[in-house]
Design a protein around this motif. Structure first.
Motif, PDB file in Angstrom:
ATOM      1  N   ARG A 121     -55.108 -47.589  45.776  1.00 10.54           N
ATOM      2  CA  ARG A 121     -55.123 -47.338  44.329  1.00 10.54           C
ATOM      3  C   ARG A 121     -56.445 -47.776  43.720  1.00 10.54           C
ATOM      4  O   ARG A 121     -57.161 -48.617  44.269  1.00 10.54           O
ATOM      5  CB  ARG A 121     -53.970 -48.048  43.621  1.00 10.54           C
ATOM      6  CG  ARG A 121     -53.996 -49.579  43.725  1.00 10.54           C
ATOM      7  CD  ARG A 121     -54.455 -50.247  42.466  1.00 10.54           C
ATOM      8  NE  ARG A 121     -54.650 -51.682  42.651  1.00 10.54           N
ATOM      9  CZ  ARG A 121     -55.778 -52.240  43.036  1.00 10.54           C
ATOM     10  NH1 ARG A 121     -56.828 -51.503  43.308  1.00 10.54           N
ATOM     11  NH2 ARG A 121     -55.882 -53.551  43.174  1.00 10.54           N
ATOM     12  N   GLU A 171     -57.219 -55.772  34.478  1.00 16.12           N
ATOM     13  CA  GLU A 171     -57.402 -56.597  35.681  1.00 16.12           C
ATOM     14  C   GLU A 171     -56.897 -58.015  35.440  1.00 16.12           C
ATOM     15  O   GLU A 171     -57.192 -58.627  34.414  1.00 16.12           O
ATOM     16  CB  GLU A 171     -58.891 -56.605  36.034  1.00 16.12           C
ATOM     17  CG  GLU A 171     -59.160 -56.328  37.483  1.00 16.12           C
ATOM     18  CD  GLU A 171     -58.709 -54.944  37.946  1.00 16.12           C
ATOM     19  OE1 GLU A 171     -57.592 -54.850  38.510  1.00 16.12           O
ATOM     20  OE2 GLU A 171     -59.450 -53.968  37.760  1.00 16.12           O
ATOM     21  N   TYR A 184     -49.856 -60.483  36.712  1.00  7.90           N
ATOM     22  CA  TYR A 184     -49.068 -61.721  36.834  1.00  7.90           C
ATOM     23  C   TYR A 184     -48.987 -62.468  35.503  1.00  7.90           C
ATOM     24  O   TYR A 184     -48.278 -63.459  35.400  1.00  7.90           O
ATOM     25  CB  TYR A 184     -49.626 -62.625  37.946  1.00  7.90           C
ATOM     26  CG  TYR A 184     -51.091 -62.939  37.830  1.00  7.90           C
ATOM     27  CD1 TYR A 184     -51.546 -63.931  36.977  1.00  7.90           C
ATOM     28  CD2 TYR A 184     -52.033 -62.238  38.585  1.00  7.90           C
ATOM     29  CE1 TYR A 184     -52.889 -64.219  36.857  1.00  7.90           C
ATOM     30  CE2 TYR A 184     -53.382 -62.514  38.475  1.00  7.90           C
ATOM     31  CZ  TYR A 184     -53.808 -63.505  37.608  1.00  7.90           C
ATOM     32  OH  TYR A 184     -55.147 -63.781  37.486  1.00  7.90           O
ATOM     33  N   THR A 238     -50.449 -62.618  44.739  1.00  7.48           N
ATOM     34  CA  THR A 238     -50.815 -61.466  43.916  1.00  7.48           C
ATOM     35  C   THR A 238     -49.636 -60.977  43.080  1.00  7.48           C
ATOM     36  O   THR A 238     -48.482 -61.304  43.354  1.00  7.48           O
ATOM     37  CB  THR A 238     -51.305 -60.336  44.828  1.00  7.48           C
ATOM     38  OG1 THR A 238     -50.319 -60.146  45.853  1.00  7.48           O
ATOM     39  CG2 THR A 238     -52.606 -60.695  45.500  1.00  7.48           C
ATOM     40  N   ASP A 250     -50.376 -53.517  42.610  1.00  7.09           N
ATOM     41  CA  ASP A 250     -50.750 -52.653  43.728  1.00  7.09           C
ATOM     42  C   ASP A 250     -49.545 -51.905  44.289  1.00  7.09           C
ATOM     43  O   ASP A 250     -49.618 -50.715  44.608  1.00  7.09           O
ATOM     44  CB  ASP A 250     -51.408 -53.490  44.836  1.00  7.09           C
ATOM     45  CG  ASP A 250     -52.548 -54.330  44.283  1.00  7.09           C
ATOM     46  OD1 ASP A 250     -53.122 -53.939  43.257  1.00  7.09           O
ATOM     47  OD2 ASP A 250     -52.842 -55.387  44.872  1.00  7.09           O
ATOM     48  N   HIS A 308     -57.852 -61.928  48.992  1.00  9.81           N
ATOM     49  CA  HIS A 308     -57.156 -62.660  47.927  1.00  9.81           C
ATOM     50  C   HIS A 308     -56.255 -63.767  48.464  1.00  9.81           C
ATOM     51  O   HIS A 308     -55.524 -64.394  47.722  1.00  9.81           O
ATOM     52  CB  HIS A 308     -56.365 -61.705  47.037  1.00  9.81           C
ATOM     53  CG  HIS A 308     -57.275 -60.762  46.334  1.00  9.81           C
ATOM     54  ND1 HIS A 308     -58.445 -61.178  45.745  1.00  9.81           N
ATOM     55  CD2 HIS A 308     -57.217 -59.426  46.158  1.00  9.81           C
ATOM     56  CE1 HIS A 308     -59.055 -60.133  45.237  1.00  9.81           C
ATOM     57  NE2 HIS A 308     -58.336 -59.067  45.475  1.00  9.81           N
ATOM     58  N   GLY A 362     -59.152 -57.089  42.380  1.00 10.14           N
ATOM     59  CA  GLY A 362     -59.055 -58.529  42.172  1.00 10.14           C
ATOM     60  C   GLY A 362     -60.376 -59.233  41.974  1.00 10.14           C
ATOM     61  O   GLY A 362     -60.428 -60.305  41.376  1.00 10.14           O
TER      62      GLY A 362
END
Ligand code: GLA
Length: 371
Positions: free
Chosen positions: A11, A17, A21, A158, A162, A209, A323
């Motif tokens: 993606r 961004e 979360y 994460t 995604d 990440h 990220g």
């Protein structure tokens, strides 16, 4: 038992961004590049997995537990573990994986892998137990299972961006995701019809990440929310930037300011797309890059140079996607400027002594599917 094949795309996040979360907004598209999993179930108690990116094969016991398996196969093992942990059957078998989603470039090769593995394992189980009811997963549940594989098995903290992107993607469409109630609204995205194209400029700086920087940003956002008396940054979105005065730590304040302004940029960008106003959309992308650079501090000099040069060379806007700490810059570019822009960006990178970026046009493509 018969062989199943399942594909899931990488993606590109057009904007939004480090908002997932924080229960904010994002606007990704699915890519034409994808990961394909071929799985032949058998009666054994393990999955033997191989990948076109690695030598040999890895044996994953069906009773695998977090961190047993490391490296690329941890994402496969993580899905096995997460599915079984919520009560789904997983058969043993042989799995082979091919992919043209670049690793570590911000295009989410990890979700392409987990979502394709999950789709293959679920399809194999459903085929074997055709009469079973209630075992089908909806896409939000599937996204959460794939996320747990990454969070709890692999150890990368994460969000859901995604996985939702890989599972919901559609051609000529961007996905306006609201992470508070997990809704995904399609927004038409076909810049080429307006003489503008989406260009991916890969800096070739690679990241992971599972390292500390991502977790550090997440912790900063949580502290800032707590300082404002809120459970998440989304809860203070309507209070405006004035609410940030309650955050005494200057670093946490900047992190939170990025998230709050980025959420608004997602909504403004989606509104601009509805009017096919790519010039406004481009300006919002550039502002997003500056916020990631100055407030969230997740860019690196190579990607800053690419984004700035792209805008100088005629892009309507440019920003790093994903990220952070390397990877791909996306730019909205009038079709007749793509070639000259590419030459200018390559030249500037060479002059600075950086690796030559790889540059290609792209468009939004379909989400995860059985083949
Ligand atoms: C990575 C994570 C996502 C999201 C982005 C930043 O891709 O996997 O959950 O946080 O970074 O937007």
């Amino acid at each position: 038992m018969s062989t199943v094949r399942y594909a899931a795309p990488g993606r590109v996040n057009l904007i939004g961004e480090h908002t997932d979360y924080n229960l904010g907004f994002a606007l990704p598209i699915g890519l034409p590049q994808r990961t394909v999993v071929t799985f032949t179930p058998d009666d054994s108690d393990a999955i033997t997995a191989s990948s076109d990116r690695a030598d040999g094969s890895v044996r994953i016991g069906l009773d695998t537990a977090p961190r047993d398996v490391t490296g690329w196969a941890a994402y496969v093992a993580g899905v096995v573990w997460a599915l079984r942990d919520v009560g789904h059957q997983v058969p043993g078998g042989t799995m082979s994986i091919t992919s043209d989603v670049e690793v570590g470039s911000g295009l989410s090769s990890s979700a392409a892998l987990t979502c394709a593995v999950l789709g293959a394992l679920k399809t194999a189980t459903e085929t074997a137990t055709a009469t079973a009811t209630g075992s089908r997963l909806d896409r939000v549940e599937a996204a959460r299972i794939a996320q747990r594989a990454e969070n709890e098995y692999v150890g990368a903290p994460t969000g859901l961006l995604d996985q939702l992107s890989a599972l919901f993607a559609e051609p000529d469409t961007a996905l306006l995701i609201d992470f508070r109630d997990i809704t995904v609204r399609p927004v038409p995205f076909d810049p080429d019809a307006a003489g503008v194209t989406l260009v991916l400029i890969d800096s070739r700086v690679r990241h992971s990440h599972a390292g500390g920087e991502y977790a550090d940003r997440r912790a900063s956002c949580e502290r800032a929310a707590a300082a404002m008396g809120a459970a998440t940054l989304r809860d203070v979105q309507d209070r405006g930037l004035a609410a940030l005065s309650a955050v005494t730590d200057p670093v946490d304040l900047r992190r939170a300011r990025h998230v709050l302004t980025e959420n608004q940029r997602v909504l403004d960008f989606a509104a601009a797309l509805k009017d096919s106003d790519y010039s406004t959309a481009g300006g919002i992308m550039t502002a997003s890059h500056e916020s990631m650079r100055d407030d969230f501090n997740i860019t690196v000099p190579q990607v800053d140079l690419i984004a700035e040069t792209a805008v100088r060379a005629g892009a309507l806007g440019a920003r790093m996607t994903g990220g952070g700490f390397g990877g791909v810059v996306i730019a909205l570019v009038p079709l007749d400027r793509v070639e000259s822009l590419s030459a200018t960006v390559r030249g500037a990178s060479a002059d600075a002594g950086y690796d030559e970026p790889t540059i290609r046009r792209t468009h939004s493509a379909a989400g995860a599917t059985a083949l």
